[in-house]
Design an enzyme around this catalytic site. Structure first.
Site, PDB file in Angstrom:
ATOM      1  N   HIS A   1     -47.697  17.823   7.534  1.00 32.66           N
ATOM      2  CA  HIS A   1     -48.213  18.261   8.836  1.00 32.66           C
ATOM      3  C   HIS A   1     -49.591  18.899   8.673  1.00 32.66           C
ATOM      4  CE1 HIS A   1     -45.071  17.333  11.622  1.00 32.66           C
ATOM      5  NE2 HIS A   1     -44.149  18.046  11.004  1.00 32.66           N
TER       6      HIS A   1
ATOM      7  N   HIS B   1     -42.773  17.904   3.532  1.00 28.11           N
ATOM      8  CA  HIS B   1     -42.895  17.526   4.942  1.00 28.11           C
ATOM      9  C   HIS B   1     -43.861  18.461   5.667  1.00 28.11           C
ATOM     10  CE1 HIS B   1     -41.404  16.363   9.015  1.00 28.11           C
ATOM     11  NE2 HIS B   1     -41.647  17.639   9.274  1.00 28.11           N
ATOM     12  N   GLU B   2     -43.739  19.756   5.439  1.00 26.95           N
ATOM     13  CA  GLU B   2     -44.628  20.709   6.104  1.00 26.95           C
ATOM     14  C   GLU B   2     -46.066  20.557   5.617  1.00 26.95           C
ATOM     15  OE1 GLU B   2     -43.631  22.130   8.644  1.00 26.95           O
ATOM     16  OE2 GLU B   2     -41.511  21.682   8.355  1.00 26.95           O
TER      17      GLU B   2
END
Length: 324
Positions: A134, A130-131
């Site tokens: 980003h 998920h990071e």
């Protein structure tokens, strides 16, 4: 688009900063604020990632000091076609994580010790993916700059309250200015967090799930982190609430529903979206981490072909946590 949004946000924050300066020192205060804001914008662009990491006492690690975490980040970054980001660990019992950096070539992923200790390897992989999403979406520039500038505005507003407003006219405007500072400081921080579109979290969830190949790994992690946010305080985040929107889950308090002032979408809605994605692309069914078998083996091959539906560790979740 991220750079355009960043420019608009910086302009708005600069205007707010000038307004606070005017309330403190009149026209001269506004002019000084403009000069300071210009310098701060330039400084923040180049240094905001280091400032945020320092704010949380994050320590950089490598393959020798944190081999499992480092290799996991490296493998997932490869699957995402990203340069290897720097890896940091924050000594904080609350499970959480964020990414920062002005571009993918100068990015960093930071996780807490609570995340490493409380999540399974599969859940941790979902969070890291998920990071990385980003970073790939260039969200980190916007998140980091808004956090540092919003914090600066809050500090200036607090100074203004102590200073007592515009002393050139204390018959009314100075008092009104002081009251305005009390309102503008928290409101400004709130507007900054609202300016970071909550839809980016859904986009990062989807891309992160595709990177790791298992949407339900991230879904399980979100549920566990959300529950911990109600029970385990994050004192660093409490001291710097303007950075709350950078984390995968709001470190200040859980969000029970989507609303106008929320920094994150509802976790239930995010999990539901990941469940729909799992049905679409395949992957393991949802099982809370507490039901994972603690005796299962650890990671296998890292040579899994890229693609949806297959995890980088062979497809089926393993119960053993990432740190033995």
């Amino acid at each position: 688009m991220s750079y355009f949004k960043t420019a608009l946000l910086l302009a708005g924050l600069t205007a707010l900063f000038m307004g606070v300066g005017y309330l403190i020192g009149g026209a001269n205060g506004a002019l000084i604020a403009l000069v300071v804001a210009a310098a701060m914008n330039i400084f923040t662009y180049w240094n905001s990632d280091r400032m945020v990491l320092s704010m949380y006492g994050a320590q950089e690690v490598d393959e020798r000091s944190a081999p499992d975490l480092y290799r996991m980040v490296a493998e997932l970054a490869g699957r995402a076609s990203l340069p290897m980001p720097r890896v940091f660990i924050m000594d904080n019992p609350q499970p959480n994580a964020f990414a920062t950096g002005r571009n993918p070539e100068n990015a960093a992923v930071a996780v807490t010790t609570g995340l490493m200790n409380q999540l399974s390897r599969e859940e941790l992989a979902g969070v890291v993916a998920h990071e990385l999403a980003h970073i790939k979406n260039h969200d980190t520039l916007l998140m980091t700059i808004t956090a540092t500038i919003a914090g600066a505005i809050s500090m200036v507003a607090q100074f203004g309250m102590f200073f007592g407003g515009n002393r050139e006219n204390n018959n009314g405007p100075g008092l009104i200015g002081s009251l305005a500072l009390m309102i503008l400081a928290p409101l400004g921080a709130m507007l900054v967090q609202m300016a970071i579109s909550r839809t980016r979290e859904y986009a990062a969830d989807e891309m992160g799930a595709r990177i790791c190949g298992q949407p339900m790994w991230l879904a399980s992690a979100l549920g566990r982190i959300e529950a911990a946010a109600h029970q385990v305080p994050n004192y660093d985040a409490e001291r710097s609430p303007a950075t709350a929107h950078m984390f995968i889950i709001n470190p200040l308090s859980g969000q029970g529903m989507d609303n106008l002032f929320a920094t994150h979408p509802s976790t239930d809605n995010r999990v539901a979206a990941l469940q729909r994605l799992a049905a679409e692309i395949g992957g393991s069914s949802y099982r809370p981490a507490s039901t994972f078998s603690r005796g299962a083996g650890t990671a296998a091959s890292s040579g899994t072909p890229r693609g949806t539906g297959r995890s980088p560790w062979g497809g089926q979740p393993r119960g053993r946590g990432p740190w033995g």
